[in-house]
Every structure is written in C-alpha cells, then in structure tokens.
Scaffold this motif. Structure first.
Motif, PDB file in Angstrom:
ATOM      1  N   GLY A 530      22.295 -43.769  39.970  1.00 15.68           N
ATOM      2  CA  GLY A 530      22.933 -44.958  40.488  1.00 15.68           C
ATOM      3  C   GLY A 530      24.309 -44.322  41.075  1.00 15.68           C
ATOM      4  N   PRO A 531      25.410 -44.813  41.027  1.00 18.11           N
ATOM      5  CA  PRO A 531      26.689 -44.407  41.583  1.00 18.11           C
ATOM      6  C   PRO A 531      27.455 -43.149  40.788  1.00 18.11           C
ATOM      7  N   VAL A 532      26.938 -42.815  39.776  1.00 18.19           N
ATOM      8  CA  VAL A 532      27.324 -41.761  38.705  1.00 18.19           C
ATOM      9  C   VAL A 532      26.656 -40.193  39.168  1.00 18.19           C
ATOM     10  N   LYS A 533      27.398 -39.172  39.434  1.00 14.28           N
ATOM     11  CA  LYS A 533      26.979 -37.896  39.718  1.00 14.28           C
ATOM     12  C   LYS A 533      27.587 -37.234  38.446  1.00 14.28           C
ATOM     13  N   LEU A 534      26.703 -36.265  37.678  1.00  9.19           N
ATOM     14  CA  LEU A 534      27.279 -35.386  36.464  1.00  9.19           C
ATOM     15  C   LEU A 534      26.948 -33.992  37.082  1.00  9.19           C
ATOM     16  N   LEU A 535      27.970 -33.068  36.905  1.00 11.50           N
ATOM     17  CA  LEU A 535      27.628 -31.755  37.151  1.00 11.50           C
ATOM     18  C   LEU A 535      27.815 -30.856  35.741  1.00 11.50           C
ATOM     19  N   LEU A 536      26.796 -30.482  35.076  1.00  9.58           N
ATOM     20  CA  LEU A 536      26.753 -29.858  33.779  1.00  9.58           C
ATOM     21  C   LEU A 536      26.381 -28.288  34.064  1.00  9.58           C
ATOM     22  N   GLY A 537      27.382 -27.342  33.586  1.00  5.83           N
ATOM     23  CA  GLY A 537      26.804 -25.787  33.830  1.00  5.83           C
ATOM     24  C   GLY A 537      27.349 -25.185  32.700  1.00  5.83           C
ATOM     25  N   HIS A 556      32.107   3.579  27.659  1.00  2.00           N
ATOM     26  CA  HIS A 556      31.892   2.116  28.082  1.00  2.00           C
ATOM     27  C   HIS A 556      32.491   1.120  27.245  1.00  2.00           C
ATOM     28  N   THR A 557      33.263   0.159  27.996  1.00  2.00           N
ATOM     29  CA  THR A 557      33.917  -0.828  27.289  1.00  2.00           C
ATOM     30  C   THR A 557      33.230  -2.208  28.011  1.00  2.00           C
ATOM     31  N   THR A 558      32.766  -3.111  26.867  1.00  2.00           N
ATOM     32  CA  THR A 558      32.138  -4.389  27.326  1.00  2.00           C
ATOM     33  C   THR A 558      32.877  -5.414  26.753  1.00  2.00           C
ATOM     34  N   GLN A 559      33.004  -6.441  27.693  1.00  7.96           N
ATOM     35  CA  GLN A 559      33.499  -7.691  27.470  1.00  7.96           C
ATOM     36  C   GLN A 559      32.532  -8.973  27.661  1.00  7.96           C
ATOM     37  N   HIS A 560      32.533  -9.959  27.107  1.00  7.60           N
ATOM     38  CA  HIS A 560      31.676 -11.066  27.220  1.00  7.60           C
ATOM     39  C   HIS A 560      32.244 -12.418  26.983  1.00  7.60           C
ATOM     40  N   ALA A 561      31.482 -13.352  27.717  1.00  8.70           N
ATOM     41  CA  ALA A 561      32.288 -14.733  27.393  1.00  8.70           C
ATOM     42  C   ALA A 561      31.119 -15.776  27.625  1.00  8.70           C
ATOM     43  N   PHE A 562      31.263 -16.904  27.136  1.00 10.34           N
ATOM     44  CA  PHE A 562      30.583 -18.168  27.326  1.00 10.34           C
ATOM     45  C   PHE A 562      31.331 -19.184  28.149  1.00 10.34           C
ATOM     46  N   ILE A 563      30.970 -19.632  29.239  1.00 12.21           N
ATOM     47  CA  ILE A 563      31.594 -20.253  30.078  1.00 12.21           C
ATOM     48  C   ILE A 563      31.186 -21.750  30.503  1.00 12.21           C
ATOM     49  N   PRO A 564      31.635 -22.706  29.928  1.00 14.32           N
ATOM     50  CA  PRO A 564      31.026 -24.058  30.236  1.00 14.32           C
ATOM     51  C   PRO A 564      31.871 -24.786  31.521  1.00 14.32           C
ATOM     52  N   ARG A 565      31.090 -25.579  31.962  1.00 15.00           N
ATOM     53  CA  ARG A 565      31.504 -26.378  33.108  1.00 15.00           C
ATOM     54  C   ARG A 565      30.945 -27.943  33.222  1.00 15.00           C
ATOM     55  N   ILE A 566      31.774 -28.775  33.326  1.00 14.16           N
ATOM     56  CA  ILE A 566      31.470 -30.286  33.170  1.00 14.16           C
ATOM     57  C   ILE A 566      32.261 -30.879  34.345  1.00 14.16           C
ATOM     58  N   GLY A 567      31.618 -31.779  34.788  1.00 14.07           N
ATOM     59  CA  GLY A 567      32.216 -32.661  35.896  1.00 14.07           C
ATOM     60  C   GLY A 567      31.456 -33.846  36.282  1.00 14.07           C
ATOM     61  N   ALA A 568      32.083 -35.118  36.922  1.00 16.06           N
ATOM     62  CA  ALA A 568      31.807 -36.183  37.150  1.00 16.06           C
ATOM     63  C   ALA A 568      31.847 -36.832  38.313  1.00 16.06           C
ATOM     64  N   VAL A 569      31.311 -37.409  39.048  1.00 19.63           N
ATOM     65  CA  VAL A 569      31.690 -37.908  40.328  1.00 19.63           C
ATOM     66  C   VAL A 569      31.248 -39.553  40.263  1.00 19.63           C
ATOM     67  N   VAL A 570      31.977 -40.481  40.554  1.00 21.86           N
ATOM     68  CA  VAL A 570      31.484 -41.998  40.532  1.00 21.86           C
ATOM     69  C   VAL A 570      31.783 -42.583  41.842  1.00 21.86           C
ATOM     70  N   THR A 571      31.000 -42.916  42.270  1.00 19.12           N
ATOM     71  CA  THR A 571      31.108 -43.529  43.690  1.00 19.12           C
ATOM     72  C   THR A 571      31.491 -44.915  43.669  1.00 19.12           C
ATOM     73  N   ILE A 572      32.756 -45.394  44.369  1.00 16.73           N
ATOM     74  CA  ILE A 572      33.344 -46.496  44.251  1.00 16.73           C
ATOM     75  C   ILE A 572      32.975 -47.488  45.104  1.00 16.73           C
ATOM     76  N   ASN A 573      32.959 -46.989  46.452  1.00 17.94           N
ATOM     77  CA  ASN A 573      32.237 -47.793  47.651  1.00 17.94           C
ATOM     78  C   ASN A 573      31.797 -46.663  48.593  1.00 17.94           C
ATOM     79  N   LYS A 574      31.404 -47.268  49.928  1.00 23.74           N
ATOM     80  CA  LYS A 574      30.957 -46.022  50.635  1.00 23.74           C
ATOM     81  C   LYS A 574      31.971 -44.992  51.243  1.00 23.74           C
ATOM     82  N   ASN A 575      33.192 -45.440  50.954  1.00 27.04           N
ATOM     83  CA  ASN A 575      34.190 -44.664  51.520  1.00 27.04           C
ATOM     84  C   ASN A 575      34.858 -43.505  50.500  1.00 27.04           C
ATOM     85  N   LEU A 576      34.596 -44.080  49.325  1.00 29.66           N
ATOM     86  CA  LEU A 576      35.569 -43.356  47.996  1.00 29.66           C
ATOM     87  C   LEU A 576      34.823 -42.886  47.140  1.00 29.66           C
TER      88      LEU A 576
END
Length: 808
Positions: A530-537, A556-576
């Motif tokens: 519906g009006p909600v869009k989620l971005l999960l990564g 050799h030197t190795t570094q590592h990381a686990f990287i999350p991402r969470i975002g959400a967009v909610v449509t208020i109306n056709k403009n916003l």
C-alpha cells in the motif's frame, strides 16, 4: 537484422581513432618541440576532427535520402514515436543504465545510486543530491568542484578532487568515496574532475557500505556518464573567457541501425585555462565513446570508454606570512617553479550486460577496468617556515622541498546481481542478490625522489635543525642553516622561476607495489505494501591489504564487517512522502598504516552509523522536487597523530566523531520557462569522544565544514514579445566561516564566510544558443578551504565566460 551502414560505423570509429592518434602525436611533440606550436596544432586538429565527424554524419544522412530511405526523417520525429521503437522501453524502469536519461531539466526523477536499480528518488529512504547536465550547462560549469555547491551538505575541502560531505572528508584518490556509474574507479587527487562526458553528478549522503562496501561515512560521489539515446541529438560548443580559458566540446548520439537496436554516443572535450593562480595553467583532453546494443527485448549490452589526459602542475595553495593574515599575500601567489609539471593519464573501460530471463527475474553484470598514471615533478612547502640560527622561525621564508614521482595504478571492479520481482498477496517484493569484487594495485615501477630539509657538512641532509648542533650544518652568508632547496621568500617576486634540479640532494623512496581487494555479498529487498515501502539490506564485506606485493616479504591483512541497512518510506499523499533510515558504514584503514610497525597498529576499521529522517515531495505536476532531511551521523576509530616526541609516526584512534544537522534541497521547474535549484545545510560536526575529552580538537567544528551554507540559482526564459527567447540566470552561494586543520597544527587558519553573486544571459535562435556567465560579480576575495597558513586555497576573482552552442 540489417547491419549498420559503413557511414554509420565511420561516424563513430573515425573521430575516436582520429582523436586518439592526435593525442599521441601531440604528446610526442610536447616532449621534443615548442609547446606553443603544439598547442596551436592541437586546436587545428581538434576542430578538423569535429568538422570531419559532422561531415560523416551529414554524408550518412544524405546517402540514406538518395536511396529513398526515410530514416533521417524518422530520427527527427517526435520523441514519443521514437521511444515506441522495438526493445527500447519494454520495462518502465531499467535494471541497469544502458539508455540515456530523457529528462532535460534541473530535476532528476530516478536514480540507480540508492538501490543499484532504477528507483524513483522519492521512494528511496535516504537523502540523495544531484546535479544534472542542464544545470551544469546553464551555470557554465566544467568540473565537479564547480557544481557541488548545488547539493546541500557538500563543500570543497581544497582545490583538489577533495570534498567535505556532512563534515567528513572524501577524496578522489581513495576508493571509498568515488564512483563512476556506481563502480569504484581510480581518479586523480590533484585535479578536479571534468564534466565533459557527465550526465549528472550524484551524492548519496551518509555511509553507502550496504551497497558498495568500504565507503566514506559522509557520503559517496557518483559520476554518471552520458549514455546513448535512441534518437539523433548532436551538439557542439565553444567557450572562451577570463584567464585565457578555451573549452571546446562535441556530443553526438543516436541509432546506428533502422531498428534502433545499436545506439552510440561520442563525447569529445578540450579544456584549457591559464588560471588566476601563478603558473597554474591546465589542459585536459577527453575522448569518451559509448555504445549500447539491444539485440532483443530481454538482452542489453553497454560499452563505455573514457580517455582523459591532463597537463598542468600541482597547486599547493597560497602561502602567507607566519605572523600575517590571509590578506598578507596576493591570492595569485603559488609555490610552483616554471619547470614543474604534472602529467596524468586516465582510462576507464566499462562493459555491462543485463538480461531478463522472465518478466520477474533479471540478471545484471558490470566490469570496470580503471587505470591511472601520474608523472610528477614539483616544488612544494615542507609544512614549515625556515629555521634561523637561534632556533626561531622566519615568518617570511617557507621551507621548500622538491618531489619527483611516478605512480601507476590499475583497478578492476566487478559487480553482478539478480533482480526478482514477485507479488505475495497484498505485498510486492523487489529482491536483489549480488556479489562484487574490487581490486586496486600500485604497479611495480612506481618510484619517488625527495629533496628537502637542511644541508649537512657531510654531504647529507636532515629535516630538523638543532641549534645545539649548528656546527654540523652548512650555513649561509648570514650564519643561518642553508636549505637543500632554495626557500620561498614571501617578500620577493622572484620565486616562480626555473629551478636546477641537479643541484639538490635527493633521497630515493621505494614505492613498494601493494594490492587491495575486497569481496562483498549483499541482499536487499524493496517491499511495498500500500502506501508503505520498506528497504531492507545486509552485506558481508571482506577487505584485504597486501603489502610488499609480489615480493619475498608479502604480507596480508584482512578486515571484515557485517553491514545492515533499514529504511522506510510512507506516502502521505500524491505529493509527499515521509522517510526514515538506519544504516551502518565501514571503511578499513589504509595499507600503508597497517603495515607501518612504528604506527602502533594494527588498528580497527573505521565504523559509522547514520540515523536520518525527512520528507520528499513533488510539486507543480511533478515539475519540482523537494527534500528535507534531519540526520545524526557518527564515526568511530579515526586515526590521528599521537604527538609522541619519541615516535613521531605513532598514531591513535579517536573515540568518536559526530555530525548532525538539517538539509533542504529544491530542484526543477516552477513554470515551464522558470527553473530553480536551491539548498540549505546546517552542519554541526565535531570530535565528541576521546581518551581524555581534553585534546585540542575536542568539540571543534571539523575542518572545511561550514556550520551554515546556502545556495540558490534560478533561470528564466522570456517566451513572448520583443525579447522572445532571451533569458537570464541569477544565483547566490553563501557559506559561514570554516576552520583549517584544527588543534594540533601550529599555523591553523580560520577562513571567513562569504557570499558570491553569479549571473548569466541567454539567447537562443533556432538551433544556436549564445550564453554569457558572470561569476563572482562583486569580485569578493574568499577561500574555498585549506589546511593552515602554508596551504590555503583562494577562490576565483570576478570572471566572464562566453559560450556558443549549436544543436543539430
């Protein structure tokens, strides 16, 4: 499918090879002949090449007409009918950018930088700034540094390919802050990047590690190259202006066959300026062909090539008196010698393919080979004033050094991912699963020699003068220690002369080959309900430094990381829309630091975290876009010198740096003939946690980051009356004061705020446009940034440029 005609192929291949051989020819002459003669020869060759390219295109059109073929009429038909050709728009949104952008305004609707697939910017839960080629043209801009003022939160750090984004530094020579078409590429630090072949400049603000791996915490700059269009559009332009500026560009694009399945684009550029700075003339040559092949409605290929050659010098900035202010020395003053030089060669070759297995499943792969070669000879300051016999420093004499260096870098970047679109009940899923690999190597054969410091009687040199041991030093006529390289005398006008390198005592520095490479696996879902869009990564990153590459001492030197991402967009109306995001970032320490036993490492990677929320809107029938963002950005483990007298190379990691602020961006049309771009940023960036919370840097605004910055530019075209087709543009760029390198530097500087008024006049007659740009109308003296009293970077005084553009 009928093959492209001979004239079509010649229209691309001939000018490309013509310019290539011209460049080689000119390079050979530069080394052995008179430069001014070669410069005139180059202008002739370039203009001849453009004329020949145009003539070939014309002959092609005439030949088709003589055969009764109506393609030339079809190519000039309305855009809507052209886009209806087979295979061009089977998808509403592309999964990889193969065909160029159709919009022709300050507003950009879609982008690949935020999600790796074409997504409306309004639906991405993170602030993304951009500058389109239309704004670049209207402002008369030529480099990325010229246009970043149009993006909130971004400001130049120095003269170089070097920026502050939300308070954190991003440099072009590091692979953590520079992208080309979403791929990591090697670029110059010393020279600002040309816009000759650029469709738009984008900045994803905050860490982008979930998509791209190691990334600068403030943001990443992405340059999107111009892609082929499915219709004929050709442009040539010439600009002349202040400081002996001469720029010539050509942009040709269109289909090479009747079915519009083979498309091309060719961008050619020549840029020259003598600069407002002493001995800082700079010349660029750019050749950038691009091809897109669309054999079926499911398969697309792209080949993108960029060759750039730069001839100039490294500008180390304006030095000032040690006991004076910024106005104590003219802003034109530089440290260069007449026979200094910087020669750079950059080649980027990109190969891309996208294939749709079904309407729901697609595959994308891109490979970028990037090479950068540097040949440098320069005089620069040694970050100090000259010492006198009693140990005090002379405020008017700058300690100089000479550097001779050659470096060769080779980068390989590969990215591949699958897109899967599926609907489950009321939920729509857009799933992306990908893998990327990046490799940067400094090649064998890179080397450097440095001359500097003070002369000793035993024929060697030292960088430190100790009055107690003055008997060991060679002294000048006044009894002061004699410098290896003649010092720069701020009271004299005879510093910028030809220097005899053979009189210096050089020390060779081995630039040992090294290798950096990273692997990343990432998963992303764009979920819509519906009006909600989620971005999960999520992303798992593995980063490896290889020191003493291909030697017996390889480590050799190795570094590592686990990287999350969470975002959400909610449509208020056709403009916003309202949005929010949380994302983590990762940037490993450099190979040279990790491999230095005196530095005190190994050190943990730098980690960052962004919290951001805001509003995104589209107004006036989607002609105008707005973004309002509130952000809180933290970074841990930045390295600073520990100030250990017993070990000057020892480093320490700062506990935490924090940047927080508000940003607003506006871009687009208010009316069809009235364009506008405006932005404002409030940025409070400082070190907020250290070992004792009492260091000099604690709590101070980060270097070259204005607390407040505002910019507006507007263009209006008169559509009726006697002034029909006349137009004008007016803009204001204002920033508050900025600090140089604060705290631990003895010669720190505060750069005052400034406000610059810029304007433009336009007149268009059929296919011809004449344009005048007036920058810094009030002739303000200002500084874009800098480090300290020895290295400040003044902006350009009042200047004028005239441009003539012909479209056909």
């Amino acid at each position: 499918m009928k093959s492209p005609s001979l004239y079509s192929i010649l229209g691309i291949v001939y000018p490309t090879y013509y310019l290539y051989f011209c460049s080689l020819h000119i390079y050979s002459f530069i080394r052995f002949r008179d430069y001014n003669m070669v410069k005139r020869l180059h202008h002739s060759l370039l203009l001849t090449g453009i004329a020949l390219c145009t003539s070939v295109t014309t002959v092609h059109a005439q030949t088709d007409t003589s055969k009764g073929n109506r393609e030339s009429q079809a190519d000039s038909a309305a855009l809507d009918s052209i886009l209806a050709a087979p295979y061009l728009h089977e998808q509403t949104l592309q999964t990889v950018e193969v065909i160029g952008r159709n919009e022709q305004s300050y507003k950009n609707t879609n982008s690949f930088i935020g999600t790796k697939t074409e997504t409306p910017l309004k639906d991405i839960p993170q602030s993304i700034g951009y500058v389109t080629k239309e704004l670049v043209r209207d402002q008369g801009a030529t480099t990325v540094n010229d246009v970043v003022k149009n993006i909130s939160g971004v400001s130049p750090y120095t003269f170089y390919n070097d920026f502050s984004i939300r308070g954190f530094r991003t440099t072009g020579n590091r692979n953590s802050g520079n992208l080309v078409n979403g791929m990591r590429a090697q670029t110059s630090l010393w020279k600002q990047q040309s816009l000759a072949n650029i469709e738009r400049v984008e900045v994803i603000k905050g860490p982008a590690s979930a998509l791209f791996g190691n990334a600068s915490p403030g943001g990443v700059i992405n340059r999107v190259t111009k892609k082929p269009l499915p219709y004929n559009r050709n442009t040539v332009s010439t600009t002349v202006g202040s400081f002996n500026t001469l720029n010539t560009y050509a942009d040709f694009t269109g289909p090479l066959d009747k079915r519009h399945t083979l498309l091309y684009r060719l961008n050619i550029g020549y840029e020259h300026t003598d600069s407002y700075r002493d001995l800082q003339a700079n010349t660029n040559y750019i050749v950038a062909p691009s091809f897109s092949f669309l054999p079926t409605k499911r398969t697309r290929f792209n080949v993108d090539i960029v060759y750039q050659r730069t001839d100039g010098k490294v500008d180390r900035g304006q030095p000032i008196f040690g006991d004076g202010d910024l106005h104590s020395v003219p802003i034109s003053r530089s440290l260069s010698a007449t026979n200094d030089y910087l020669k750079e060669n950059l080649v980027n070759i990109t190969l891309g393919v996208t294939h749709k297995f079904t309407d729901k499943l697609s595959f994308n792969a891109t490979y970028l080979n990037s090479s950068y070669d540097e040949d440098l000879r320069e005089h620069n300051q040694a970050n100090a004033y000259v010492k006198l016999a009693d140990g005090s420093q002379s405020p008017s004499r700058i300690l100089m050094q000479c550097l001779i260096r050659q470096r060769h870098f080779r980068n390989n970047s590969f990215n591949t991912y699958f897109n899967y679109d599926v609907t489950t009940g009321p939920l729509r899923h857009r799933i992306l699963l990908g893998y990327d690999y990046f490799q940067m190597a400094q090649q064998a054969g890179s080397s450097a020699m440095t001359a500097g410091g003070y002369l000793l009687k035993d024929g060697t040199t030292t960088t430190v003068f100790k009055p107690a041991n003055i008997a060991r030093y060679v002294l000048d006529a006044d009894g002061n220690p004699k410098t290896n390289v003649p010092y720069y005398d701020l009271t004299s006008n005879d510093n910028n002369i030809e220097r005899d390198y053979s009189k210096y005592v050089f020390v060779s520095t081995a630039l040992t080959p090294y290798l950096q490479y990273s692997h990343g696996i990432y998963l992303q879902e764009q979920l819509e309900a519906g009006p909600v869009k989620l971005l999960l990564g999520i992303r798992q990153e593995f980063f490896t430094d290889v020191l003493n590459y291909k030697t017996n001492n390889e480590t050799h030197t190795t570094q590592h990381a686990f990287i999350p991402r969470i975002g959400a967009v909610v449509t208020i109306n056709k403009n916003l829309n309202v949005y929010g995001t949380w994302v983590k970032g990762f940037e490993p320490q450099s190979a040279s630091v990790q491999g230095n036993p005196n530095a005190g490492g190994p050190f943990d990677p730098e980690y960052s975290q962004l919290l951001e929320a805001g509003l995104k809107g589209e107004w006036f029938d989607k002609r105008l876009s707005t973004t309002l963002s509130f952000f809180h950005l933290q970074k841990r483990n930045t390295l600073y010198n520990a100030n250990d007298p017993a070990n000057p190379e020892r480093l320490e990691q700062v506990g935490e740096e924090t940047s927080k602020g508000i940003e607003m961006d506006i871009a687009g049309f208010i009316l069809p003939n009235w364009s506008i771009v405006a932005n404002y940023a409030y940025t409070h960036a400082a070190i907020t946690k250290t070992a004792t919370d009492s260091e000099k840097d604690f709590g101070m605004q980060r270097p070259n980051t204005p607390r407040n910055a505002f910019n507006i530019w507007s263009k209006y075209i008169i559509e009726t009356g006697v002034l029909h087709n006349f137009g004008f543009g007016l803009g204001l760029n204002a920033v508050s004061k900025r600090y140089g390198q604060v705290g631990r530097r003895a010669n720190t500087v505060v750069y005052p705020g400034y406000g610059l008024l810029n304007a433009a006049l336009y007149y268009r007659l059929h296919k011809l446009q004449v344009q005048l740009n007036f920058d810094n109308i009030m002739n303000k003296i200002y500084w874009v940034g800098g480090y300290d009293k020895l290295r400040s970077f003044p902006g350009a005084p009042r200047n004028i440029k005239a441009t003539v553009t012909y479209r056909f």
